[in-house]
Design an enzyme around this catalytic site. Structure first.
Site, PDB file in Angstrom:
ATOM      1  CD  GLU A  92      -1.672  -2.494   1.187  1.00 31.05           C
ATOM      2  OE1 GLU A  92      -2.640  -3.383   1.140  1.00 31.05           O
ATOM      3  OE2 GLU A  92      -0.502  -2.603   1.703  1.00 31.05           O
ATOM      4  CG  HIS A 162     -11.221  -8.266   5.647  1.00 30.62           C
ATOM      5  ND1 HIS A 162     -10.865  -8.812   6.573  1.00 30.62           N
ATOM      6  CD2 HIS A 162     -10.653  -8.080   4.296  1.00 30.62           C
ATOM      7  CE1 HIS A 162      -9.552  -9.445   5.902  1.00 30.62           C
ATOM      8  NE2 HIS A 162      -9.730  -9.210   4.585  1.00 30.62           N
TER       9      HIS A 162
END
Length: 357
Positions: A92, A162
């Site tokens: 990321e 998540h």
């Protein structure tokens, strides 16, 4: 179905159930040039338009080449080629760092972080590089062409890695904008505005709504203005403010409150930074009460900033303390998600206690 519910989009499953359908809902074009799309299809349409109208636009991230885990980038690589739509390593920090450099060279860099929960390795690049790029160069250089897309929020079974809603972290950072849509039509228009805005933007997509929210979406190229909140339900007893997926839950609470004689005004903030204080202020001065709801934990959530700002502006007009109905101050749970979430009943209870204060 009320007009306000239609403006939120058509909810194809009960709002109390946060499971995702596996169907892709995309119906034929009507005579008015609109198509019934779910949210991920509207995002996909916006990305198609962005790439088609600007040869300097690029889409990149983990697995975007084959459509991504939520299928938002389906068909882009086939149409625009692997030089403009391409996979990146699972890094990321590298994705955002590359996007900053690409945007600094005058391109439209549309980066995807697969889940908002995993945006934190890129936090330094967003906060210390993207947000400060223009300021530290005295406006000689900028990376305003950078848009970071990422799905956020509860999904019914995502657990603590998540399901998080990290928008408040980025609302503390001058130099970037934070945008969250509530429905397919809003998602398309807001995303195109973000991509074309001259500032770096973090665009959070409510993944719970990717397939559940269905709405008539214009097929043409249009943009929804940033930093303009929308009153999606008129009322006179209390103002409710929210964003993203939480709007559908709040709408249901408003409908139940109406049955008990309470008139609720519901506002979709859309852009969190910079947010539309004037619209919220005008509403609170009319109703005298304010309730804010979001999925993120209550402590340090963006609801606290809204509360503080409205207290400064509307103190003499308030008839009750500002109420916040938010996630709990715990890691996001799996089995106990129903207890963690700011549900319709929690909001309804807060509406009644605030009105009866």
């Amino acid at each position: 179905m009320s007009t306000s519910m239609k403006r939120l989009g058509k909810w194809v499953s009960l709002v109390s159930k946060r499971g995702l359908s596996t169907s892709c809902i995309q119906k034929d074009v009507s005579e008015n040039g609109v198509k019934s799309l779910n949210l991920y299809s509207a995002i996909n349409q916006a990305l198609h338009i962005a790439l088609d109208t600007d040869p300097r636009a690029y889409v990149f991230g983990e697995d975007v080449g084959f459509g991504g885990v939520f299928r938002c980038t389906t068909g882009l690589a086939d149409r625009f080629g692997k030089n403009r739509v391409f996979n990146t390593p699972l890094c990321e920090q590298g994705i955002v760092g590359f996007g900053i450099g690409l945007a600094a060279m005058g391109n439209r860099a549309i980066a995807e972080i697969q889940f908002a929960d995993y945006i934190f390795p890129a936090f330094d690049q967003i906060v210390n590089e993207a947000a400060k790029f223009r300021y530290r160069s005295g406006n000689q250089f900028n990376c305003g062409g950078l848009t970071i897309r990422t799905p956020y929020g509860a999904v019914g079974h995502g657990g603590h890695y998540h399901s998080q809603s990290p928008e408040a972290f980025f609302c503390h950072v001058p130099g970037i904008k934070v945008v969250i849509p509530r429905s397919p039509k809003e998602a398309k228009g807001l995303l195109l505005s973000c991509i074309r805005d001259p500032n770096p933007i973090v665009f959070f997509e409510p993944k719970w709504l990717y397939r559940l929210a269905v709405e008539e979406v214009p097929e043409d190229d249009y943009m929804t203005p940033l930093s303009e909140a929308e009153v999606i339900r008129q009322g006179c007893d209390i103002t409710l403010v929210g964003w993203g997926a939480q709007l559908s839950i709040m709408e249901q609470a408003c409908l139940d409150a109406e049955k008990e004689g309470i008139s609720c005004e519901l506002i979709d903030l859309k852009t969190l930074i910079p947010w539309d204080k004037e619209t919220v202020e005008a509403s609170v001065k009319k109703t005298g009460r304010l309730l804010i709801s979001h999925e993120a934990p209550v402590t340090g959530g963006f609801g606290a900033e809204i509360s503080a700002s409205i207290l400064e502006r509307c103190f003499s007009r308030l008839e009750a303390p500002v109420a916040r109905v938010c996630g709990l101050d715990t890691p996001f749970p799996l089995v106990f998600e129903p207890f963690y979430m700011p549900t319709k009943n929690k909001i309804l209870d807060a509406i009644k206690s605030t009105v009866n204060y």
